[in-house]
Write a protein that holds these residues in place. Structure first.
Motif, PDB file in Angstrom:
ATOM      1  N   MET A   6       0.843  -1.179   0.000  1.00  0.00           N
ATOM      2  CA  MET A   6       0.000   0.000   0.000  1.00  0.00           C
ATOM      3  C   MET A   6       0.894   1.249   0.000  1.00  0.00           C
ATOM      4  N   ILE A   7       0.443   2.258  -0.667  1.00  0.00           N
ATOM      5  CA  ILE A   7       1.197   3.503  -0.808  1.00  0.00           C
ATOM      6  C   ILE A   7       1.394   4.175   0.558  1.00  0.00           C
ATOM      7  N   ALA A   8       2.585   4.708   0.790  1.00  0.00           N
ATOM      8  CA  ALA A   8       2.902   5.442   2.025  1.00  0.00           C
ATOM      9  C   ALA A   8       2.627   6.929   1.771  1.00  0.00           C
ATOM     10  N   ILE A   9       1.394   7.324   1.970  1.00  0.00           N
ATOM     11  CA  ILE A   9       0.948   8.682   1.651  1.00  0.00           C
ATOM     12  C   ILE A   9       1.780   9.736   2.377  1.00  0.00           C
ATOM     13  N   HIS A  10       2.113   9.492   3.637  1.00  0.00           N
ATOM     14  CA  HIS A  10       2.861  10.493   4.407  1.00  0.00           C
ATOM     15  C   HIS A  10       4.211  10.825   3.773  1.00  0.00           C
ATOM     16  N   ASN A  11       4.829   9.878   3.079  1.00  0.00           N
ATOM     17  CA  ASN A  11       6.107  10.144   2.409  1.00  0.00           C
ATOM     18  C   ASN A  11       5.941  11.111   1.237  1.00  0.00           C
ATOM     19  N   PHE A  12       4.814  10.997   0.527  1.00  0.00           N
ATOM     20  CA  PHE A  12       4.548  11.887  -0.600  1.00  0.00           C
ATOM     21  C   PHE A  12       4.072  13.253  -0.126  1.00  0.00           C
ATOM     22  N   LYS A  13       3.350  13.285   0.992  1.00  0.00           N
ATOM     23  CA  LYS A  13       2.810  14.538   1.514  1.00  0.00           C
ATOM     24  C   LYS A  13       3.896  15.565   1.784  1.00  0.00           C
ATOM     25  N   LYS A  14       5.093  15.108   2.136  1.00  0.00           N
ATOM     26  CA  LYS A  14       6.215  16.010   2.424  1.00  0.00           C
ATOM     27  C   LYS A  14       6.563  16.892   1.225  1.00  0.00           C
ATOM     28  N   LEU A  15       6.201  16.461   0.032  1.00  0.00           N
ATOM     29  CA  LEU A  15       6.576  17.188  -1.178  1.00  0.00           C
ATOM     30  C   LEU A  15       5.602  18.310  -1.538  1.00  0.00           C
ATOM     31  N   ILE A  16       4.370  18.229  -1.074  1.00  0.00           N
ATOM     32  CA  ILE A  16       3.363  19.227  -1.439  1.00  0.00           C
ATOM     33  C   ILE A  16       3.758  20.583  -0.857  1.00  0.00           C
ATOM     34  N   GLY A  17       3.684  21.595  -1.706  1.00  0.00           N
ATOM     35  CA  GLY A  17       4.054  22.953  -1.306  1.00  0.00           C
ATOM     36  C   GLY A  17       5.518  23.284  -1.517  1.00  0.00           C
ATOM     37  N   LYS A  18       6.318  22.310  -1.898  1.00  0.00           N
ATOM     38  CA  LYS A  18       7.751  22.525  -2.143  1.00  0.00           C
ATOM     39  C   LYS A  18       7.974  22.924  -3.604  1.00  0.00           C
ATOM     40  N   LYS A  19       9.030  23.697  -3.828  1.00  0.00           N
ATOM     41  CA  LYS A  19       9.417  24.080  -5.189  1.00  0.00           C
ATOM     42  C   LYS A  19      10.551  23.188  -5.662  1.00  0.00           C
ATOM     43  N   VAL A  20      10.480  22.774  -6.908  1.00  0.00           N
ATOM     44  CA  VAL A  20      11.509  21.926  -7.503  1.00  0.00           C
ATOM     45  C   VAL A  20      12.697  22.802  -7.889  1.00  0.00           C
ATOM     46  N   SER A  21      13.855  22.532  -7.281  1.00  0.00           N
ATOM     47  CA  SER A  21      15.053  23.299  -7.635  1.00  0.00           C
ATOM     48  C   SER A  21      15.928  22.557  -8.642  1.00  0.00           C
ATOM     49  N   ARG A  22      15.867  21.229  -8.633  1.00  0.00           N
ATOM     50  CA  ARG A  22      16.584  20.415  -9.631  1.00  0.00           C
ATOM     51  C   ARG A  22      15.701  19.246 -10.035  1.00  0.00           C
ATOM     52  N   PHE A  23      15.753  18.917 -11.320  1.00  0.00           N
ATOM     53  CA  PHE A  23      14.927  17.852 -11.867  1.00  0.00           C
ATOM     54  C   PHE A  23      15.827  16.833 -12.554  1.00  0.00           C
ATOM     55  N   LEU A  24      15.801  15.602 -12.062  1.00  0.00           N
ATOM     56  CA  LEU A  24      16.649  14.538 -12.581  1.00  0.00           C
ATOM     57  C   LEU A  24      15.798  13.432 -13.200  1.00  0.00           C
ATOM     58  N   ILE A  25      16.273  12.887 -14.293  1.00  0.00           N
ATOM     59  CA  ILE A  25      15.666  11.718 -14.923  1.00  0.00           C
ATOM     60  C   ILE A  25      16.589  10.545 -14.612  1.00  0.00           C
ATOM     61  N   VAL A  26      16.019   9.494 -14.013  1.00  0.00           N
ATOM     62  CA  VAL A  26      16.776   8.323 -13.589  1.00  0.00           C
ATOM     63  C   VAL A  26      16.378   7.157 -14.496  1.00  0.00           C
ATOM     64  N   VAL A  27      17.365   6.545 -15.148  1.00  0.00           N
ATOM     65  CA  VAL A  27      17.095   5.493 -16.134  1.00  0.00           C
ATOM     66  C   VAL A  27      17.871   4.235 -15.782  1.00  0.00           C
ATOM     67  N   TRP A  28      17.177   3.104 -15.808  1.00  0.00           N
ATOM     68  CA  TRP A  28      17.875   1.822 -15.768  1.00  0.00           C
ATOM     69  C   TRP A  28      18.252   1.530 -17.215  1.00  0.00           C
ATOM     70  N   PRO A  29      19.499   1.252 -17.512  1.00  0.00           N
ATOM     71  CA  PRO A  29      19.915   1.082 -18.909  1.00  0.00           C
ATOM     72  C   PRO A  29      19.008   0.101 -19.678  1.00  0.00           C
ATOM     73  N   PRO A  30      18.411   0.602 -20.769  1.00  0.00           N
ATOM     74  CA  PRO A  30      17.466  -0.208 -21.548  1.00  0.00           C
ATOM     75  C   PRO A  30      18.174  -1.132 -22.534  1.00  0.00           C
ATOM     76  N   PHE A  31      19.001  -2.016 -22.017  1.00  0.00           N
ATOM     77  CA  PHE A  31      19.821  -2.893 -22.857  1.00  0.00           C
ATOM     78  C   PHE A  31      18.934  -3.754 -23.754  1.00  0.00           C
ATOM     79  N   GLY A  32      18.958  -3.474 -25.042  1.00  0.00           N
ATOM     80  CA  GLY A  32      18.222  -4.266 -26.017  1.00  0.00           C
ATOM     81  C   GLY A  32      16.727  -4.012 -26.076  1.00  0.00           C
ATOM     82  N   GLU A  33      16.218  -3.013 -25.366  1.00  0.00           N
ATOM     83  CA  GLU A  33      14.781  -2.727 -25.407  1.00  0.00           C
ATOM     84  C   GLU A  33      14.408  -2.157 -26.772  1.00  0.00           C
TER      85      GLU A  33
END
Length: 183
Positions: free
Chosen positions: A1-28
């Motif tokens: 089940m989703i841990a809502i309290h962990n996501f709630k910490k983000l509401i109202g915050k401003k994004v200062s850096r945005f990262l894209i995280v990729v697992w290498p798509p070997f052969g996809e």
């Protein structure tokens, strides 16, 4: 089940850096098969909030605090994805992180406040399988795929990842504050 309290910490915050995280798509073969998640650095916070689908159940959205040792420039993203898909990179299989902070396609996310986070679930039973992080003029959809996680914004990776879930039944988007009442 989703841990809502962990996501709630983000509401109202401003994004200062945005990262894209990729697992290498070997052969996809296609982008919908590429495991892509996000890393957010908010306000003056030091760590990265890594948002992805839990690999243990391939269903539940999770957020964890972490740090990444190596971060590639965004200009290398597409070439590295293409090379991994063609099996042309022999590097170790580990997450690759790309800094997308200064890219115009994410301009309505970076420096913007997270207004809400919506849980995406089947109407038949509250068990969120995706989340939508809402900004004034954009959003980030984080949802499962067979190999992990995918993300979509208004201008990036438009793969209609929720399409497969619509075949399971009607889908609901429930704001985090209302989702708490359903647990």
């Amino acid at each position: 089940m989703i841990a809502i309290h962990n996501f709630k910490k983000l509401i109202g915050k401003k994004v200062s850096r945005f990262l894209i995280v990729v697992w290498p798509p070997f052969g996809e073969a296609k982008m919908l098969d590429v495991d892509i998640s996000i890393g957010l650095i908010v306000d003056e916070h030091e760590g990265v909030f890594h948002i992805q689908i839990d690999k243990d159940d391939c269903w539940t959205p999770i957020v964890s605090e972490t740090c990444f040792d190596e971060i590639f420039e965004w200009c290398k993203f597409q070439q590295r994805i293409d090379d991994w898909m063609k099996c042309q990179i022999d590097g170790p299989l580990q997450n690759e992180v790309f800094d997308a902070t200064h890219e115009s396609i994410f301009g309505n996310i970076v420096s913007e406040e997270i207004l809400d986070i919506e849980c995406i679930t089947l109407k038949s039973k509250f068990n969120p399988f995706a989340i939508k992080i809402c900004f004034r003029d954009d959003s980030i959809l984080v949802s499962p795929i067979s190999d992990g996680t995918t993300i979509e914004t208004s201008l990036f990776n438009k793969t209609n990842s929720l399409g497969v879930f619509r075949s399971l039944g009607d889908i609901e988007f429930i704001p985090l504050k209302d989702a708490e009442k359903r647990i």
